[in-house]
Design a protein around this motif. Structure first.
Motif, PDB file in Angstrom:
ATOM      1  N   HIS A  84     -48.638  14.181  -0.067  1.00 35.55           N
ATOM      2  CA  HIS A  84     -48.934  15.648  -0.337  1.00 35.55           C
ATOM      3  C   HIS A  84     -50.406  15.909  -0.906  1.00 35.55           C
ATOM      4  N   ASN A  85     -50.899  16.962  -0.521  1.00 39.37           N
ATOM      5  CA  ASN A  85     -52.161  17.301  -1.372  1.00 39.37           C
ATOM      6  C   ASN A  85     -52.332  18.818  -1.074  1.00 39.37           C
ATOM      7  N   GLY A  86     -52.268  19.610  -2.194  1.00 38.35           N
ATOM      8  CA  GLY A  86     -52.410  21.119  -1.922  1.00 38.35           C
ATOM      9  C   GLY A  86     -53.776  21.418  -2.654  1.00 38.35           C
ATOM     10  N   ARG A  87     -54.695  20.473  -3.339  1.00 39.75           N
ATOM     11  CA  ARG A  87     -55.669  20.878  -3.764  1.00 39.75           C
ATOM     12  C   ARG A  87     -56.688  21.816  -3.108  1.00 39.75           C
ATOM     13  N   PRO A  88     -57.279  22.552  -3.451  1.00 40.46           N
ATOM     14  CA  PRO A  88     -58.167  23.580  -2.538  1.00 40.46           C
ATOM     15  C   PRO A  88     -59.314  22.868  -1.939  1.00 40.46           C
ATOM     16  N   GLU A  89     -59.956  21.971  -2.449  1.00 35.72           N
ATOM     17  CA  GLU A  89     -60.952  20.950  -1.739  1.00 35.72           C
ATOM     18  C   GLU A  89     -60.362  20.243  -0.522  1.00 35.72           C
ATOM     19  N   TYR A  90     -59.333  19.865  -0.663  1.00 45.01           N
ATOM     20  CA  TYR A  90     -58.692  19.179   0.576  1.00 45.01           C
ATOM     21  C   TYR A  90     -58.011  20.186   1.614  1.00 45.01           C
ATOM     22  N   ILE A  91     -57.668  21.512   1.140  1.00 43.07           N
ATOM     23  CA  ILE A  91     -57.478  22.457   2.225  1.00 43.07           C
ATOM     24  C   ILE A  91     -58.523  22.729   2.974  1.00 43.07           C
ATOM     25  N   ARG A  92     -59.743  22.837   2.245  1.00 39.74           N
ATOM     26  CA  ARG A  92     -60.812  23.353   3.204  1.00 39.74           C
ATOM     27  C   ARG A  92     -61.363  22.192   4.017  1.00 39.74           C
ATOM     28  N   HIS A  93     -61.401  20.835   3.543  1.00 42.04           N
ATOM     29  CA  HIS A  93     -61.769  19.654   4.357  1.00 42.04           C
ATOM     30  C   HIS A  93     -60.850  19.749   5.609  1.00 42.04           C
ATOM     31  N   SER A  94     -59.404  19.902   5.167  1.00 44.38           N
ATOM     32  CA  SER A  94     -58.478  19.887   6.213  1.00 44.38           C
ATOM     33  C   SER A  94     -58.826  20.673   7.485  1.00 44.38           C
ATOM     34  N   LEU A  95     -58.853  21.927   6.998  1.00 44.95           N
ATOM     35  CA  LEU A  95     -59.360  23.110   8.033  1.00 44.95           C
ATOM     36  C   LEU A  95     -60.272  22.527   8.970  1.00 44.95           C
ATOM     37  N   GLU A  96     -61.444  22.282   8.226  1.00 41.22           N
ATOM     38  CA  GLU A  96     -62.610  22.071   9.062  1.00 41.22           C
ATOM     39  C   GLU A  96     -62.417  20.903  10.002  1.00 41.22           C
ATOM     40  N   ARG A  97     -61.566  20.203   9.700  1.00 38.45           N
ATOM     41  CA  ARG A  97     -61.641  18.755  10.520  1.00 38.45           C
ATOM     42  C   ARG A  97     -60.472  19.147  11.632  1.00 38.45           C
ATOM     43  N   SER A  98     -59.554  20.025  11.317  1.00 44.89           N
ATOM     44  CA  SER A  98     -58.570  20.613  12.323  1.00 44.89           C
ATOM     45  C   SER A  98     -59.427  21.705  13.508  1.00 44.89           C
ATOM     46  N   LEU A  99     -60.575  22.250  12.958  1.00 49.42           N
ATOM     47  CA  LEU A  99     -61.296  23.153  13.693  1.00 49.42           C
ATOM     48  C   LEU A  99     -61.977  22.316  14.705  1.00 49.42           C
ATOM     49  N   ARG A 100     -62.398  21.215  14.501  1.00 50.89           N
ATOM     50  CA  ARG A 100     -63.257  20.352  15.351  1.00 50.89           C
ATOM     51  C   ARG A 100     -62.266  19.657  16.434  1.00 50.89           C
ATOM     52  N   HIS A 101     -60.952  19.391  15.729  1.00 49.54           N
ATOM     53  CA  HIS A 101     -60.121  18.594  16.822  1.00 49.54           C
ATOM     54  C   HIS A 101     -59.450  19.697  17.674  1.00 49.54           C
ATOM     55  N   LEU A 102     -59.303  20.869  17.318  1.00 50.19           N
ATOM     56  CA  LEU A 102     -58.939  21.935  18.228  1.00 50.19           C
ATOM     57  C   LEU A 102     -59.939  22.600  19.023  1.00 50.19           C
ATOM     58  N   ARG A 103     -61.194  22.319  18.952  1.00 54.20           N
ATOM     59  CA  ARG A 103     -62.381  22.801  19.552  1.00 54.20           C
ATOM     60  C   ARG A 103     -62.387  24.209  19.455  1.00 54.20           C
ATOM     61  N   THR A 104     -62.267  24.895  18.300  1.00 52.40           N
ATOM     62  CA  THR A 104     -62.355  26.279  18.149  1.00 52.40           C
ATOM     63  C   THR A 104     -63.170  26.546  16.667  1.00 52.40           C
ATOM     64  N   ASP A 105     -63.319  27.943  16.690  1.00 57.61           N
ATOM     65  CA  ASP A 105     -63.942  28.300  15.309  1.00 57.61           C
ATOM     66  C   ASP A 105     -62.873  28.949  14.353  1.00 57.61           C
ATOM     67  N   GLY A 150     -56.610  21.257  21.754  1.00 56.28           N
ATOM     68  CA  GLY A 150     -58.045  21.309  21.905  1.00 56.28           C
ATOM     69  C   GLY A 150     -58.364  21.122  23.400  1.00 56.28           C
ATOM     70  N   LYS A 151     -57.926  20.273  23.898  1.00 53.09           N
ATOM     71  CA  LYS A 151     -58.418  19.893  25.432  1.00 53.09           C
ATOM     72  C   LYS A 151     -57.527  20.961  26.162  1.00 53.09           C
ATOM     73  N   ALA A 152     -56.400  21.055  26.177  1.00 54.86           N
ATOM     74  CA  ALA A 152     -55.771  22.247  26.973  1.00 54.86           C
ATOM     75  C   ALA A 152     -56.273  23.393  26.908  1.00 54.86           C
ATOM     76  N   LEU A 153     -56.764  23.988  25.902  1.00 55.37           N
ATOM     77  CA  LEU A 153     -57.252  25.448  25.639  1.00 55.37           C
ATOM     78  C   LEU A 153     -58.720  25.662  25.856  1.00 55.37           C
ATOM     79  N   VAL A 154     -59.447  24.601  26.435  1.00 54.32           N
ATOM     80  CA  VAL A 154     -60.803  24.863  26.674  1.00 54.32           C
ATOM     81  C   VAL A 154     -60.826  25.993  27.773  1.00 54.32           C
ATOM     82  N   GLY A 155     -61.628  26.939  27.529  1.00 51.53           N
ATOM     83  CA  GLY A 155     -61.745  28.404  28.467  1.00 51.53           C
ATOM     84  C   GLY A 155     -60.862  29.273  28.287  1.00 51.53           C
TER      85      GLY A 155
END
Length: 327
Positions: free
Chosen positions: A95-116, A66-71
């Motif tokens: 392991h956790n493949g439940r739909p609710e975790y998948i969504r939570h995980s992605l939203e968190r990843s987007l914040r860390h990666l600084r992207t939408d 996320g830091k490296a890809l700014v801009g």
């Protein structure tokens, strides 16, 4: 840099990507400044496929990217992974493949990666308690919402690939694949990917560094390097595998390339996109030079003679991790 389609769903990537895990975890000491410089150099040289996961750190590797890809986020195909549960404070839970975790995980990843959005979203490992149809269905919803571009799986069996692909088309399957690890040729995975038009992304294409020829003793590893627990790097297994490395090195020298370059060129000749992991610019540049190497039919036969399918001695993970493969 050469570019190629990854699968048949419209994803185009550099013919060699960059595995970023070691910049933040598992392979001894890290150096953020050199890692950022390596990422800079990768983009300068035309690499577009960058591979990470929320479990690498945890979170630290995603945050680094996320830091490296700014801009310059639009210059890369950004791939990350879900399915290994991590609490918000960084504790692994299995392991956790439940739909609710998948969504939570992605939203968190987007914040860390600084992207939408993430360009390629993998299920890191299959959760045996959740039908793959439910997990991939949830991932497909994220595609429909524009938060994910394409889907992939990692370390999966042919039947699982087929079931998942029937729910939502897959662009890629990521698995370990190298001159040392060719089990997908025997277990039906490679044939299944060819049949369904799914791309193959090869992690550990240098046999976790073994095929580089730079590792001559298990003591070459830092105390916290996970390869100390890898059966292929232990005892008699190490010495027998080192014999194979020497033979690959001999063929590479005859061709005027490094052992790493020959090993990577072989993976690309099989139609896979390798993502060798490195955290140093000099190794990155050496690896990327493999994209210009052609292997003749005669050279391919010579490689096959010294590194046939099943040549490596020892499992590729410690016993407790072997059970998570081929899900």
């Amino acid at each position: 840099m050469k570019y190629r389609a990854l699968g048949t769903q419209g994803l185009t990537v550099s013919s060699q990507g960059l595995g970023c895990m070691g910049m933040s975890a598992f392979y001894g000491a890290t150096d953020e400044a050199e890692s950022l410089a390596t990422l800079d150099r990768a983009l300068e040289l035309g690499v577009t496929l960058l591979d990470t996961a929320e479990s690498y750190g945890p979170f630290r590797n995603e945050q680094l990217l996320g830091k490296a890809l700014v801009g310059r986020r639009d210059r890369v195909v950004l791939a990350t992974k879900t399915g290994i549960e991590i609490t918000d404070d960084g504790e692994p839970r299995g392991h956790n493949g439940r739909p609710e975790y998948i969504r939570h995980s992605l939203e968190r990843s987007l914040r860390h990666l600084r992207t939408d959005h993430v360009d390629l979203y993998y299920l890191h490992r299959v959760d045996p308690q959740v039908p793959i149809e439910e997990t991939v269905g949830a991932m497909g919803e994220l595609v429909a919402e524009g938060k994910v571009g394409a889907l992939g799986l990692s370390e999966v069996a042919p039947a699982t690939i087929r079931r998942a692909h029937a729910v939502h088309a897959l662009s890629a399957v990521q698995t370990e694949y190298s001159l040392f690890e060719r089990s997908i040729e025997a277990d039906g995975v490679a044939d299944t990917l060819d049949e369904l038009g799914i791309g193959l992304v090869a992690y550990a294409p240098l046999g976790r560094g073994f095929l580089s020829g730079a590792i001559t003793s298990p003591e070459d590893f830092a105390p916290d390097d996970f390869r100390r627990t890898d059966p292929r790097f232990q005892g008699a297994n190490f010495e027998r595998n080192l014999d194979v490395v020497r033979e690959v090195g001999r063929l590479a020298a005859a061709k005027g390339v490094t052992a790493s370059q020959l090993a990577l060129a072989w993976v690309m000749r099989q139609g896979a996109v390798p993502i060798p992991g490195t955290k140093r610019r000099r190794y990155l540049e050496e690896n990327l030079a493999a994209t210009d190497i052609d292997i003749t039919a005669e050279e391919l036969a010579a490689i096959e003679a010294v590194a046939p399918q099943g040549v490596a001695v020892g499992d590729r993970y410690a016993p407790e991790l072997m059970t998570t493969l081929n899900g």
